[in-house]
Design a protein around this motif. Sequence first.
Motif, PDB file in Angstrom:
ATOM      1  N   ALA B  41      10.842  25.104 -20.785  1.00 47.53           N
ATOM      2  CA  ALA B  41      11.146  23.912 -21.584  1.00 47.53           C
ATOM      3  C   ALA B  41      12.616  23.924 -22.018  1.00 47.53           C
ATOM      4  N   ILE B  42      13.112  25.099 -22.392  1.00 47.53           N
ATOM      5  CA  ILE B  42      14.528  25.192 -22.783  1.00 47.53           C
ATOM      6  C   ILE B  42      15.423  24.844 -21.597  1.00 47.53           C
ATOM      7  N   ALA B  43      15.062  25.376 -20.431  1.00 45.75           N
ATOM      8  CA  ALA B  43      15.845  25.063 -19.227  1.00 45.75           C
ATOM      9  C   ALA B  43      15.809  23.557 -18.947  1.00 45.75           C
ATOM     10  N   ALA B  44      14.637  22.968 -19.118  1.00 44.47           N
ATOM     11  CA  ALA B  44      14.495  21.536 -18.819  1.00 44.47           C
ATOM     12  C   ALA B  44      15.275  20.687 -19.827  1.00 44.47           C
ATOM     13  N   ILE B  45      15.239  21.088 -21.098  1.00 39.01           N
ATOM     14  CA  ILE B  45      16.029  20.355 -22.103  1.00 39.01           C
ATOM     15  C   ILE B  45      17.505  20.393 -21.713  1.00 39.01           C
ATOM     16  N   SER B  46      17.960  21.574 -21.304  1.00 32.74           N
ATOM     17  CA  SER B  46      19.384  21.705 -20.961  1.00 32.74           C
ATOM     18  C   SER B  46      19.739  20.792 -19.787  1.00 32.74           C
ATOM     19  N   LEU B  47      18.847  20.724 -18.805  1.00 32.12           N
ATOM     20  CA  LEU B  47      19.123  19.835 -17.668  1.00 32.12           C
ATOM     21  C   LEU B  47      19.109  18.375 -18.114  1.00 32.12           C
ATOM     22  N   ASP B  48      18.187  18.055 -19.020  1.00 32.42           N
ATOM     23  CA  ASP B  48      18.078  16.655 -19.455  1.00 32.42           C
ATOM     24  C   ASP B  48      19.348  16.179 -20.157  1.00 32.42           C
ATOM     25  N   LEU B  49      20.043  17.103 -20.808  1.00 32.34           N
ATOM     26  CA  LEU B  49      21.286  16.713 -21.493  1.00 32.34           C
ATOM     27  C   LEU B  49      22.256  16.069 -20.510  1.00 32.34           C
ATOM     28  N   ILE B  50      22.325  16.621 -19.299  1.00 33.67           N
ATOM     29  CA  ILE B  50      23.241  16.013 -18.324  1.00 33.67           C
ATOM     30  C   ILE B  50      22.536  15.016 -17.415  1.00 33.67           C
ATOM     31  N   LEU B  51      21.279  15.295 -17.072  1.00 39.02           N
ATOM     32  CA  LEU B  51      20.578  14.400 -16.148  1.00 39.02           C
ATOM     33  C   LEU B  51      20.111  13.125 -16.849  1.00 39.02           C
ATOM     34  N   GLY B  52      19.358  13.305 -17.920  1.00 36.24           N
ATOM     35  CA  GLY B  52      18.777  12.148 -18.598  1.00 36.24           C
ATOM     36  C   GLY B  52      19.790  11.407 -19.449  1.00 36.24           C
ATOM     37  N   TYR B  53      20.595  12.139 -20.203  1.00 43.88           N
ATOM     38  CA  TYR B  53      21.546  11.484 -21.101  1.00 43.88           C
ATOM     39  C   TYR B  53      22.868  11.174 -20.402  1.00 43.88           C
ATOM     40  N   GLY B 252       8.256  14.489 -17.635  1.00 47.02           N
ATOM     41  CA  GLY B 252       8.094  14.326 -19.078  1.00 47.02           C
ATOM     42  C   GLY B 252       8.790  13.074 -19.591  1.00 47.02           C
ATOM     43  N   GLY B 253       9.952  12.767 -19.042  1.00 45.27           N
ATOM     44  CA  GLY B 253      10.682  11.588 -19.497  1.00 45.27           C
ATOM     45  C   GLY B 253      12.146  11.910 -19.692  1.00 45.27           C
ATOM     46  N   MET B 254      12.982  11.400 -18.792  1.00 50.78           N
ATOM     47  CA  MET B 254      14.422  11.637 -18.888  1.00 50.78           C
ATOM     48  C   MET B 254      14.995  10.951 -20.119  1.00 50.78           C
ATOM     49  N   GLY B 255      16.045  11.545 -20.633  1.00 53.17           N
ATOM     50  CA  GLY B 255      16.738  10.905 -21.739  1.00 53.17           C
ATOM     51  C   GLY B 255      15.956  10.906 -23.040  1.00 53.17           C
ATOM     52  N   THR B 256      15.004  11.828 -23.151  1.00 49.76           N
ATOM     53  CA  THR B 256      14.335  12.081 -24.423  1.00 49.76           C
ATOM     54  C   THR B 256      14.322  13.590 -24.592  1.00 49.76           C
ATOM     55  N   LEU B 257      14.171  14.060 -25.834  1.00 48.91           N
ATOM     56  CA  LEU B 257      14.164  15.509 -26.021  1.00 48.91           C
ATOM     57  C   LEU B 257      12.758  16.073 -25.864  1.00 48.91           C
ATOM     58  N   GLY B 258      11.766  15.298 -26.292  1.00 48.21           N
ATOM     59  CA  GLY B 258      10.393  15.776 -26.151  1.00 48.21           C
ATOM     60  C   GLY B 258       9.933  15.781 -24.703  1.00 48.21           C
ATOM     61  N   GLY B 259      10.471  14.863 -23.925  1.00 46.48           N
ATOM     62  CA  GLY B 259      10.040  14.718 -22.535  1.00 46.48           C
ATOM     63  C   GLY B 259      10.092  16.010 -21.731  1.00 46.48           C
ATOM     64  N   PRO B 260      11.246  16.675 -21.688  1.00 43.24           N
ATOM     65  CA  PRO B 260      11.330  17.907 -20.911  1.00 43.24           C
ATOM     66  C   PRO B 260      10.332  18.972 -21.376  1.00 43.24           C
ATOM     67  N   VAL B 261      10.074  19.010 -22.699  1.00 40.16           N
ATOM     68  CA  VAL B 261       9.112  19.992 -23.215  1.00 40.16           C
ATOM     69  C   VAL B 261       7.721  19.664 -22.680  1.00 40.16           C
ATOM     70  N   LEU B 262       7.363  18.394 -22.787  1.00 41.44           N
ATOM     71  CA  LEU B 262       6.061  17.968 -22.289  1.00 41.44           C
ATOM     72  C   LEU B 262       5.963  18.190 -20.781  1.00 41.44           C
ATOM     73  N   GLY B 263       7.034  17.875 -20.090  1.00 37.52           N
ATOM     74  CA  GLY B 263       7.047  18.068 -18.638  1.00 37.52           C
ATOM     75  C   GLY B 263       6.870  19.530 -18.270  1.00 37.52           C
ATOM     76  N   ALA B 264       7.526  20.418 -19.036  1.00 38.37           N
ATOM     77  CA  ALA B 264       7.410  21.849 -18.761  1.00 38.37           C
ATOM     78  C   ALA B 264       5.977  22.313 -19.000  1.00 38.37           C
ATOM     79  N   VAL B 265       5.380  21.840 -20.092  1.00 37.45           N
ATOM     80  CA  VAL B 265       3.999  22.230 -20.401  1.00 37.45           C
ATOM     81  C   VAL B 265       3.074  21.784 -19.273  1.00 37.45           C
ATOM     82  N   VAL B 266       3.161  20.529 -18.912  1.00 34.46           N
ATOM     83  CA  VAL B 266       2.223  19.976 -17.938  1.00 34.46           C
ATOM     84  C   VAL B 266       2.427  20.606 -16.563  1.00 34.46           C
ATOM     85  N   LEU B 267       3.679  20.669 -16.116  1.00 30.55           N
ATOM     86  CA  LEU B 267       3.906  21.176 -14.762  1.00 30.55           C
ATOM     87  C   LEU B 267       3.573  22.661 -14.657  1.00 30.55           C
ATOM     88  N   ARG B 268       3.993  23.445 -15.661  1.00 29.22           N
ATOM     89  CA  ARG B 268       3.705  24.885 -15.617  1.00 29.22           C
ATOM     90  C   ARG B 268       2.202  25.131 -15.655  1.00 29.22           C
TER      91      ARG B 268
END
Lengths: 250, 311
Positions: B41-53, B252-268
């Motif tokens: 989830a931390i890795a995904a949040i970091s990617l979302d900062l550049i990918l989603g935002y 989980g949802g690009m450009g949101t902070l909760g999205g990557p966390v949810l995405g990590a939970v579901v995919l993992r």
Amino acid sequence: MGDVLLEVRGLTKSFGGLIATNRVDLQILEGESHAIIGPNGAGKTTLIAQLAGDLRPDAGTIAFAGGDITALTAPARSRRGLARSFQITSVFRDFTALDNVALAVQAHAGHSFRFWRPARRDGTLRQPAAAVLESVGLGARAGVLAANLAHGEQRQLEIAMVLATRPRLLLLDEPMAGMGLEESQRMIDLLRTLKGSHTLLLVEHDMDAVFALADRISVMVYGRIIASGPPEEIRANAEVREAYLGEDAR
Amino acid sequence: MSRRAAVLAIGLVLLALVPPVAAAIGQPFYVDVFRRVMIFAIAAISLDLILGYGGMVSFGHAAYLGIGAYAVGIPAFYGIHNGWLQWTIAIVVSAAVALLIGAVSLRTSGVYFIMITLAFAQMLYYLGNSVEEYGGDDGMRLAARSALGVVDLRNGTTFYYVVLALLVLSLAVGHRLINSRFGMVVRGVRSNEPRMRAIGFSTFRYKLVAFMVAGAMCGLAGALLVNHTEYVTPEFMHWTRSGDIMFMVILGGMGTLGGPVLGAVVLRLLEDLILPAWTQHWQAILGPFLVLIVLFAKRGLVGLLPERRDG
Ligand SMILES: Nc1ncnc2c1ncn2[C@@H]1O[C@H](COP(=O)(O)OP(=O)(O)O)[C@@H](O)[C@H]1O
Ligand SMILES: [Mg+2]
């Protein structure tokens, strides 16, 4: 009307075999409203893009406020006081109207390597932005997403973003493009409020607007400026009538 | 509090309850599962900062997972187990590598940008494969988890809460960042870069710094991941791993902070737990599921929670 603010010399830009601007010379005086007219494809947008730094000229120089800016990037020119609007509406569609203008204010409020304080609660950005929005008549629409504004309102928003950078020269590329009659009239009224207090370079198709707003007019045809002068003179110029105004002017 | 923030807060509370619940039902293995989820989830949040935002489609983000992991593994190989030092190296080296990769790749856009970030990550992957000293393609075992003074990562539950704390910290930092002046610039670039330049932003330098911040945060996730697996291999940097992280963000949802966390939970959970237990052909099911999500939930799983614009 005062000193020369913008001095363009021999500005040339080709796209393949097509010469879009051909050794263009142009002078804009501090405080004047200068219109560029000419048929579609004459090279007006290409000229604006080179002035704003979005296109690199093949040859020629651009001096602005006494310095040569030919080699400067678009953002550097903006920070020197050149501001352009786009013929095809260009706003931040997923931001509110106020956000759009606040970003323009922010761009001229020092560097943005500020990582902690929320920008949307920063009065030094929001207040000037709100004032500019108000001044273009969008005060009541501040919280609306730019994508949800009417076309005419988006064009007004463009002007607001230009004004928010506190420019010395406004480069407005067909601000009335795609507007209905009523919207156009509102835009003309808005531009009239800027006239005098701002230096304007206005590209426009609408002859009524041009003759209402401009102190001087340059006529561009096939990449060249074929005539330049006050509105009466341009109206009377035979070459201009033939090349551009055609039947209308008679 | 907005609805999404409330859901995120509830999710974090549930994550905090995993160790006691796992202990109560006699399934300590769930602590491991969710620790891994949170690291990703931390890795995904970091990617979302550049990918989603930021709209920067970096397809080489796993490179920083690998850098972070080797930044722990290599000192440990030489008997240096100080975690503060290791993690600092992980963050600093990741940021430095991101600076280099970004300085080259951010001059391009579109497909070229995707390909160049991918190429850099593959380059590091092959580098890891070729350095026999550190195990080459076999990788190497981590002799000991990072030593953090009184915080003993050898205790699985302690380690779990360290990861949770860092996840919350990542969310808090991310939240501050995206709403700051810097964050507005990054989001403005995604929205309309020519416009940003026209109003006076030299966008490159802001994109580059965003790229570095994302790399640094992912490097930290890499340092956590190697402590979790107690093993480091070049596979951490394989492009499929980059794809995995990217999918967490999109799912989980690009450009949101909760999205990557949810995405990590579901995919993992789907990949590691649910589908493999259900059928051995799970990969054939996961693929179409992901396609359906992308087709019908364009804004990701978070987008299914209606709400006003995210602030
Ligand atoms: N990026 C480009 N590539 C190739 N040709 C272009 C490009 N931009 C403009 N042109 C051509 O240059 C000429 C001038 O275009 P433009 O400056 O948009 O004219 P205007 O704004 O006066 O209508 C046109 O013939 C147009 O097709
Ligand atoms: Mg044009």
